[in-house]
Design a protein around this motif. Sequence first.
Motif, PDB file in Angstrom:
ATOM      1  N   GLU A  85      40.089   7.683  92.221  1.00 40.70           N
ATOM      2  CA  GLU A  85      39.059   7.767  93.257  1.00 40.70           C
ATOM      3  C   GLU A  85      39.681   8.143  94.600  1.00 40.70           C
ATOM      4  O   GLU A  85      39.075   8.866  95.399  1.00 40.70           O
ATOM      5  N   ALA A  86      40.889   7.648  94.853  1.00 43.41           N
ATOM      6  CA  ALA A  86      41.576   7.992  96.106  1.00 43.41           C
ATOM      7  C   ALA A  86      41.874   9.485  96.160  1.00 43.41           C
ATOM      8  O   ALA A  86      41.780  10.111  97.224  1.00 43.41           O
ATOM      9  N   LYS A  89      38.691  11.363  97.060  1.00 43.35           N
ATOM     10  CA  LYS A  89      38.257  11.203  98.450  1.00 43.35           C
ATOM     11  C   LYS A  89      39.315  11.651  99.458  1.00 43.35           C
ATOM     12  O   LYS A  89      39.130  11.503 100.665  1.00 43.35           O
ATOM     13  N   HIS A  90      40.405  12.217  98.954  1.00 42.03           N
ATOM     14  CA  HIS A  90      41.495  12.651  99.832  1.00 42.03           C
ATOM     15  C   HIS A  90      41.093  13.896 100.634  1.00 42.03           C
ATOM     16  O   HIS A  90      40.344  14.761 100.170  1.00 42.03           O
TER      17      HIS A  90
END
Length: 277
Positions: A85-86, A89-90
């Motif tokens: 998820e990171a 959303k980066h």
Amino acid sequence: MTPGGCTQNTLRILHWLSKGDITTYMFGAIGNDSNGKFLKTEVEKANVQTRYATKPLATGLMISLVFNQHRSLAGNIGASELYTEADLKHADNMTILSSVGLIYMEGFFITNRLPVAKNIMTFCKKNKKSFAFNLCASYLVESYKDAVKEFVEASDILFGNLDEFECLMKNNGKNDFVSYAKELVNGTSKMVVITNGSEKVQCVEASRATEFQVPTLQNSKVVDTTGAGDSFVSGFLYGYMQKKDMLTCVKWGCQTAQQVIQYIGVQLPKEVFAFDK
């Protein structure tokens, strides 16, 4: 060696069909290795914009064994399974997702990345983005029953072959795929598309259930059926983006697949063919 990956195949062909009129983005993960560099280079040669995260694991590979018209695939998806998820959303990834009209997800993406996949599914619903989902493999439908059911019901366009759809019906206590597809559509704008190789394509939308006979292609012209399903999706989505009716989308999907299977690997012919109107 040719660039692969179901969604990457679909995006490369979709951009080729549109002659650059459609902007496509690929989200995923690769390793910091020669195969990762090769994949990035080849996908970007097809003018697909890549948003890869780099992981400490080898880039995935697949081998396709072809004998006449029979095919067997063996793959290791490698680094792509580590996408988080990171990663999603980066940087400006969410801005890009907000700018697109349709998001396509293959069933393979839910393996070990279910939180990311659900995040994308929720994003599409919240932001009114068209969400296309491909069942991809019977074993996925069987192994991830609850998750697959959720994505099937949330999708605006559902792709699958007959074996995958029969497995889906079995999981949900159904025995007639047309009735079940109508139940999934349930008066919405959802489309359900069920392929069966060179046999008829079954498709259901709010107004009707119908079938499309795949045009005959001489056996001598069939070189490698790897990516046939991926290229079918490309043609269908291109028609969908051109606001064509469902049968025209199916027709364009079949025509695209028949072009691609005349080459070894998922290669793009030099010239874009003309669709039958």
